[in-house]
Design a protein around this motif. Sequence first.
Motif, PDB file in Angstrom:
ATOM      1  N   GLU A 151     -18.101  -0.051 -56.826  1.00  0.00           N
ATOM      2  CA  GLU A 151     -17.559   0.262 -58.146  1.00  0.00           C
ATOM      3  C   GLU A 151     -16.101  -0.181 -58.201  1.00  0.00           C
ATOM      4  N   ILE A 152     -15.615  -0.420 -59.394  1.00  0.00           N
ATOM      5  CA  ILE A 152     -14.272  -0.966 -59.575  1.00  0.00           C
ATOM      6  C   ILE A 152     -13.319   0.106 -60.102  1.00  0.00           C
ATOM      7  N   LEU A 153     -12.144   0.175 -59.497  1.00  0.00           N
ATOM      8  CA  LEU A 153     -11.061   1.040 -59.980  1.00  0.00           C
ATOM      9  C   LEU A 153      -9.917   0.146 -60.429  1.00  0.00           C
ATOM     10  N   ARG A 154      -9.602   0.184 -61.726  1.00  0.00           N
ATOM     11  CA  ARG A 154      -8.547  -0.668 -62.281  1.00  0.00           C
ATOM     12  C   ARG A 154      -7.239   0.126 -62.367  1.00  0.00           C
ATOM     13  N   ILE A 155      -6.219  -0.352 -61.657  1.00  0.00           N
ATOM     14  CA  ILE A 155      -4.917   0.320 -61.678  1.00  0.00           C
ATOM     15  C   ILE A 155      -3.899  -0.606 -62.327  1.00  0.00           C
ATOM     16  N   SER A 156      -3.197  -0.085 -63.315  1.00  0.00           N
ATOM     17  CA  SER A 156      -2.115  -0.837 -63.943  1.00  0.00           C
ATOM     18  C   SER A 156      -0.797  -0.231 -63.468  1.00  0.00           C
ATOM     19  N   THR A 157       0.098  -1.069 -62.957  1.00  0.00           N
ATOM     20  CA  THR A 157       1.290  -0.525 -62.317  1.00  0.00           C
ATOM     21  C   THR A 157       2.521  -1.372 -62.606  1.00  0.00           C
ATOM     22  N   THR A 158       3.631  -0.980 -62.006  1.00  0.00           N
ATOM     23  CA  THR A 158       4.909  -1.646 -62.240  1.00  0.00           C
ATOM     24  C   THR A 158       5.070  -2.837 -61.287  1.00  0.00           C
ATOM     25  N   THR A 159       5.934  -3.752 -61.638  1.00  0.00           N
ATOM     26  CA  THR A 159       6.155  -4.908 -60.761  1.00  0.00           C
ATOM     27  C   THR A 159       6.843  -4.503 -59.469  1.00  0.00           C
ATOM     28  N   SER A 160       7.645  -3.429 -59.507  1.00  0.00           N
ATOM     29  CA  SER A 160       8.403  -3.058 -58.314  1.00  0.00           C
ATOM     30  C   SER A 160       7.476  -2.653 -57.176  1.00  0.00           C
ATOM     31  N   LEU A 161       6.399  -1.948 -57.488  1.00  0.00           N
ATOM     32  CA  LEU A 161       5.476  -1.537 -56.431  1.00  0.00           C
ATOM     33  C   LEU A 161       4.742  -2.741 -55.858  1.00  0.00           C
ATOM     34  N   GLU A 162       4.494  -3.744 -56.703  1.00  0.00           N
ATOM     35  CA  GLU A 162       3.863  -4.966 -56.204  1.00  0.00           C
ATOM     36  C   GLU A 162       4.861  -5.810 -55.409  1.00  0.00           C
ATOM     37  N   ASP A 163       6.091  -5.947 -55.939  1.00  0.00           N
ATOM     38  CA  ASP A 163       7.092  -6.792 -55.285  1.00  0.00           C
ATOM     39  C   ASP A 163       7.456  -6.280 -53.896  1.00  0.00           C
ATOM     40  N   THR A 164       7.447  -4.951 -53.716  1.00  0.00           N
ATOM     41  CA  THR A 164       7.776  -4.408 -52.396  1.00  0.00           C
ATOM     42  C   THR A 164       6.592  -4.497 -51.439  1.00  0.00           C
ATOM     43  N   GLY A 165       5.383  -4.631 -51.959  1.00  0.00           N
ATOM     44  CA  GLY A 165       4.191  -4.698 -51.115  1.00  0.00           C
ATOM     45  C   GLY A 165       3.597  -3.341 -50.779  1.00  0.00           C
ATOM     46  N   LEU A 166       4.246  -2.240 -51.244  1.00  0.00           N
ATOM     47  CA  LEU A 166       3.756  -0.899 -50.898  1.00  0.00           C
ATOM     48  C   LEU A 166       2.322  -0.676 -51.371  1.00  0.00           C
ATOM     49  N   LEU A 167       2.060  -1.014 -52.630  1.00  0.00           N
ATOM     50  CA  LEU A 167       0.749  -0.687 -53.183  1.00  0.00           C
ATOM     51  C   LEU A 167      -0.374  -1.449 -52.492  1.00  0.00           C
ATOM     52  N   GLU A 168      -0.047  -2.626 -51.979  1.00  0.00           N
ATOM     53  CA  GLU A 168      -1.052  -3.401 -51.245  1.00  0.00           C
ATOM     54  C   GLU A 168      -1.489  -2.639 -49.994  1.00  0.00           C
ATOM     55  N   ASP A 169      -0.526  -2.020 -49.302  1.00  0.00           N
ATOM     56  CA  ASP A 169      -0.864  -1.242 -48.106  1.00  0.00           C
ATOM     57  C   ASP A 169      -1.641   0.022 -48.471  1.00  0.00           C
TER      58      ASP A 169
END
Length: 293
Positions: free
Chosen positions: A31-49
């Motif tokens: 199943e798919i979970l779609r998360i919409s978030t800020t660029t800062s969490l992506e730019d730091t790489g935190l959300l990927e971990d």
Amino acid sequence: MDRKYIALAAIAAVIIIAIAFYAISGNGDREILRISTTTSLEDTGLLEDVEAAFERKYPNIDVQIVSGGTGIALERGKRGDADLLIVHDKKREEEFIKDGYGVKRYPFAYNYFYIVGPADDPAGIKDAKTGKDAFRKILEGAEKNPEKVKFVSRGDNSGTNSREIKIWKNVTDYNSTVNGSAWYIETGSGMADTLRVANEKKAYALTDSGTYLAYRNRTTLVAYLTEDKSLLNVYSAVTINPARVKGVNTDAAEKFVEFLMSEECQNLIAGYGKAEYGQPLFTALFGGEEPKS
């Protein structure tokens, strides 16, 4: 045509259709979970971990993350294009919930916005004690010498952009003295790109600390003010109201929030960046009270 080639062509067609079906359906039975978030969490790489750790715990859930400013994330939530929001603008998060689109916000971490600028500090903000004092000095310097003192804004309705404008409004009439001025440059893009432009133009900017620290080796900009109540930056997860927004995967969203608030994930957040940047990029709340600005 030879029957052998017809058979091979048929097999190839079946394989192509199967690959296409898999690509369209995404990941088989997951199943798919779609998360919409800020660029800062992506730019730091935190959300990927965080995503990787969550998917190890819930291998049947495929997390799909789209980043943009907080304003974009909230609009995606209203349209039903996201199952969960992770953003950093408390006032607009509360309005989102009050308007019936959201159920609850879950603050899970914070850091501070930084006011950064060129090493020669043409506006003289190095001794400023508050965000308001620093912005006032930048305004005064820009009005005297707009070729030398510049400010680069995200200008994208993000949480960072919203905080920046709030500080300006505590200093001056933003619309008449800041917005539209030659020295005030809007990028209309994310934090990393805005830092790049500020670096090129030797300008001041407001940035979240996580993105600045992650990009520190790629910029000559100096962080002049790194801690003040006006610069507090709290990150929250906001669940979508399925009664208002149809088609939301509430079950998967609640599982992600539960994981985000867990000791396992809070430890991940608390240590994130420490080895690479010499200090953590975020302060995890571990269920504690949300700090007040």
